[in-house]
Structure formats: structure tokens, C-alpha cells
Enzyme design. Structure first.
Site, mmCIF file in Angstrom:
data_model
loop_
_atom_site.group_PDB
_atom_site.id
_atom_site.type_symbol
_atom_site.label_atom_id
_atom_site.label_comp_id
_atom_site.label_asym_id
_atom_site.label_seq_id
_atom_site.Cartn_x
_atom_site.Cartn_y
_atom_site.Cartn_z
ATOM 1 N N SER A 153 3.425 25.314 -5.425
ATOM 2 C CA SER A 153 4.431 25.846 -6.339
ATOM 3 C C SER A 153 4.899 27.189 -5.821
ATOM 4 O O SER A 153 4.127 27.926 -5.188
ATOM 5 C CB SER A 153 3.836 26.022 -7.747
ATOM 6 O OG SER A 153 4.711 26.771 -8.576
ATOM 7 N N TYR A 166 -2.636 29.955 -13.218
ATOM 8 C CA TYR A 166 -1.905 28.870 -12.557
ATOM 9 C C TYR A 166 -1.477 29.294 -11.157
ATOM 10 O O TYR A 166 -1.655 28.539 -10.181
ATOM 11 C CB TYR A 166 -0.689 28.473 -13.385
ATOM 12 C CG TYR A 166 0.180 27.430 -12.724
ATOM 13 C CD1 TYR A 166 -0.231 26.106 -12.648
ATOM 14 C CD2 TYR A 166 1.417 27.775 -12.176
ATOM 15 C CE1 TYR A 166 0.563 25.148 -12.030
ATOM 16 C CE2 TYR A 166 2.216 26.821 -11.568
ATOM 17 C CZ TYR A 166 1.784 25.511 -11.491
ATOM 18 O OH TYR A 166 2.569 24.564 -10.885
#
Length: 258
Positions: A153, A166
């Protein structure tokens, strides 16, 4: 003498004869990857954790398009289920050539709201699950090698309030990618990460506010939110023989997000 035209079958099916396992493939980016790899000729194992109906819909789409796919349930935070998932792929198709580590969860919280479960649940799936899925899968890759593709990501490099855990998991994914590429290269196995930017998925809608979305689109050279198919096309290239000289890379698929 004129140059022979390319074989159209080879052009359209660069993954013919390959078997791909895509984790977290019942929706979003994972589902798009499963459909695209099948379109390129791979037989695809669609992994899901909770939604059998959604996973079966992906398999149905693949089959209706003339491809071949099977579905397997596994929670990748459980090592026994990882082993069973890989065993299913081998029992169903007799081989395994491509692993796409896509399964992940995202939960954004400010620092003072983080607790042990918030931390442990994301690392258990996003990092530990990816590591042990890779370990189990590559044990069964053919002697000619294979492909491991990790979905990272843009959060791995971004400074986003509330996304510290995250983001840390995705930074860990990119570190594992480089380490595994170095270790598995002598076996002919390439390991790369594809790092999406802002992409239209249920996960994105759950954690990104409209204000943040507008700001990120404004910082994206191509001026829009990405689609799961945008990411799947990049994964399909990395899975193909055309990417045989690429390994240990985190490839940004983000429309020029700055």
C-alpha cells in the site's frame, strides 16, 4: 522473409498452464486479480475468509469467461488453515506457480485509541499470514521457479494520521518482499510487491473520509481514484514471463500520487 506474426493464443494467455493462488480474493482488488490472471490463462484458486457467496461469484465469473477456478476458505492468521489452503490448490490442480498475497485488514485509529487487539489482529493477517503463506507455497513451486506477489500500500511510505499500525504492516510487507526476493532468487522465484494508491474498494470506503479522498485525488497526477482493475493489470504483468528480470521491488500503482 517477413517476420512471423505472434501466436495469438500466446499473446492472450501468457499464464497458460500456470496455477495461481490469490488470497483475499472474494472482493475488491483480490477479486479483480483473480479474474485477470484467469483471463491470462492461469487456473486460479480463490481464497476467502468469510464470504463464500462472494467468492463463488468470482469463480462463476471466471468460469463463464471460459476460465478455470476453485474456491477455498482459509483465515490466514491461522497457520493450519494456510497449510490446508495450499494443500487444496495442489490437490485440485496438481501444481502451484503463483502466489498473490492480497488478504489484509485495515483499521485506522489515533495513537491513544490503539490497543493490543488492534495491533495484533492487523499484524497477524497482514504480516504473519503473508509470511507463512509464502513459506508454505514456495515449498511446492516447481524447480523452474515461480512468482510471489505481495499487495502492499502507498500507506507504507505515507505519513497518515490514524494509520500507524496499518502503515507499519505494509512497511513490513515491503521489507519481507526484499528479503524473500534475495533468499528465493537462486530458486528462480521472483518476489515483488505492488503498492496501490487510493483505490475504489470497500476497505477504502471504510477508512478514507470524503475530505481525505478529495485531497489525495488532488495530489494524483492522473486526477482520479484507482480501480481494482488498474491494480490487477499490474499484478498480471508481474506474474508473467515479461517480468522475469524484476524482483525485490515495490512497484507503485498509484496514478502518480505524490
Amino acid at each position: 522473409m517477413p517476420t512471423p506474426s505472434p501466436n495469438p493464443t500466446e499473446t492472450l494467455t501468457p499464464l497458460q498452464g500456470k496455477v495461481a493462488l490469490v488470497t483475499g480474493a472474494s472482493r475488491g482488488i483480490g477479486a479483480a486479480i483473480a479474474r485477470r490472471l484467469a483471463r491470462d490463462g492461469a487456473r486460479v484458486v480463490v481464497n476467502y475468509s468469510r464470504s463464500l457467496e462472494a467468492a463463488e461469484a468470482v469463480v462463476k465469473d471466471i468460469q463463464q469467461a471460459g476460465g478455470e477456478a476453485g474456491v477455498v476458505q482459509a483465515d490466514l492468521s491461522d497457520l493450519a488453515q494456510i497449510r490446508a489452503m495450499v494443500a487444496f490448490a495442489l490437490a485440485t490442480y496438481g501444481r502451484l506457480d503463483i502466489l498473490v498475497n492480497n488478504a489484509a485488514i485495515a483499521d485506522f485509529r489515533p495513537l491513544d485509541a490503539i490497543d493490543a487487539n488492534h495491533f495484533d489482529s492487523q499484524f497477524a493477517l497482514n504480516v504473519r499470514g503473508l509470511l507463512f503463506a509464502t513459506q508454505e507455497a514456495v515449498r511446492h513451486f516447481p524447480e523452474t521457479g515461480g512468482r510471489v506477489i505481495n499487495i502492499s500500500s502507498g500507506a507504507a511510505q505515507a505519513a497518515s494520521p490514524g494509520a500507524s499500525v496499518y502503515s507499519a504492516t505494509k512497511a513490513a510487507v515491503e521489507t519481507l518482499t526484499r528479503s524473500h526476493a534475495a533468499e528465493l532468487g537462486p530458486k528462480g522465484i521472483t518476489v515483488n510487491a505492488v503498492s496501490p494508491g487510493l483505490t475504489e474498494t470497500e476497505m477504502m470506503r471504510a477508512v478514507i473520509t470524503p475530505e481525505v479522498e478529495k485531497a489525495m485525488v488532488g495530489q494524483t497526477a492522473l486526477g482520479r481514484v484507482g480501480t481494482p482493475d488498474d491494480i490487477a493489470d499490474v499484478v498480471a504483468f508481474v506474474a508473467s514471463d515479461a517480468a522475469r528480470w524484476i524482483t525485490g521491488q515495490a512497484i507503485g500503482a498509484n496514478g502518480g500520487l505524490r
